[in-house]
Motif scaffolding. Structure first.
Motif, short mmCIF file in Angstrom:
data_model
loop_
_atom_site.label_atom_id
_atom_site.label_comp_id
_atom_site.label_asym_id
_atom_site.label_seq_id
_atom_site.Cartn_x
_atom_site.Cartn_y
_atom_site.Cartn_z
N MET A 254 49.77 47.01 147.32
CA MET A 254 51.23 46.09 147.71
C MET A 254 50.89 45.26 146.39
SD MET A 254 49.90 44.29 151.64
CE MET A 254 51.78 43.95 151.70
N ALA A 255 50.07 45.14 145.92
CA ALA A 255 50.62 44.19 144.98
C ALA A 255 49.65 44.31 143.89
CB ALA A 255 50.82 42.57 145.43
N LYS A 256 49.34 43.65 142.47
CA LYS A 256 48.74 43.20 141.91
C LYS A 256 48.67 42.02 141.17
CE LYS A 256 47.97 48.27 140.10
NZ LYS A 256 48.54 49.46 139.42
N PHE A 257 47.48 41.32 140.60
CA PHE A 257 46.94 39.87 140.65
C PHE A 257 46.44 39.99 139.75
CE2 PHE A 257 49.06 39.36 144.35
CZ PHE A 257 49.80 38.05 144.48
N ARG A 258 46.48 39.39 138.24
CA ARG A 258 45.31 39.10 136.99
C ARG A 258 44.89 37.55 137.01
NH1 ARG A 258 49.17 40.50 133.11
NH2 ARG A 258 48.01 42.72 133.02
N GLU A 259 43.45 37.84 136.98
CA GLU A 259 42.77 36.54 137.14
C GLU A 259 43.26 36.32 135.50
OE1 GLU A 259 38.42 34.88 137.30
OE2 GLU A 259 39.09 36.55 137.80
N LYS A 260 43.67 35.26 135.87
CA LYS A 260 43.88 34.28 133.95
C LYS A 260 43.12 34.32 133.12
CE LYS A 260 47.86 31.96 135.61
NZ LYS A 260 48.75 30.59 136.09
N LYS A 261 41.48 33.90 134.03
CA LYS A 261 40.73 33.54 132.42
C LYS A 261 40.19 34.94 132.33
CE LYS A 261 35.90 30.77 132.28
NZ LYS A 261 35.67 30.08 133.13
N THR A 262 39.55 35.37 132.84
CA THR A 262 39.16 37.05 132.54
C THR A 262 39.44 38.37 132.46
OG1 THR A 262 38.70 37.61 134.53
CG2 THR A 262 37.04 36.27 133.90
N GLY A 263 41.03 37.87 132.97
CA GLY A 263 41.85 39.69 132.42
C GLY A 263 41.54 40.52 133.37
N ARG A 264 41.02 40.18 134.53
CA ARG A 264 40.54 41.31 135.45
C ARG A 264 41.95 41.53 136.48
NH1 ARG A 264 35.44 41.59 139.87
NH2 ARG A 264 36.01 43.33 140.71
N VAL A 265 42.33 42.83 136.92
CA VAL A 265 43.19 42.64 137.90
C VAL A 265 43.01 43.30 139.11
CG1 VAL A 265 44.83 44.98 137.69
CG2 VAL A 265 44.44 44.00 135.52
N TRP A 266 43.76 42.90 140.70
CA TRP A 266 42.75 42.85 141.46
C TRP A 266 44.48 43.10 142.38
CZ3 TRP A 266 38.29 40.45 143.50
CH2 TRP A 266 37.55 40.37 142.67
N ASP A 267 43.64 44.62 143.10
CA ASP A 267 44.25 45.07 143.72
C ASP A 267 44.82 44.54 145.68
OD1 ASP A 267 46.04 46.77 141.74
OD2 ASP A 267 44.22 48.28 141.64
#
Length: 54
Positions: free
Chosen positions: A1-14
């Protein structure tokens, strides 16, 4: 559906769950990644270069 990046760590979430999607969009710690548009632009560039060669 979508991907998000955590601003502090750079981790990407699907994200595939609609409830999680609401959470990530409402949370300022995350930014949505728009990858579909990038792929479309890359495909267009490839098509343009092949047209020039003909």
């Amino acid at each position: 559906m979508a991907k998000f990046r955590e601003k502090k760590t750079g981790r990407v979430w699907d994200i595939t769950n609609s409830e999680h999607l609401k959470h990530f969009r409402a949370n300022p710690r995350f930014e949505e990644i728009k990858e579909a548009k990038k792929e479309a632009k890359e495909n267009k560039k490839v098509e343009d270069t092949t047209k020039d060669k003909k």
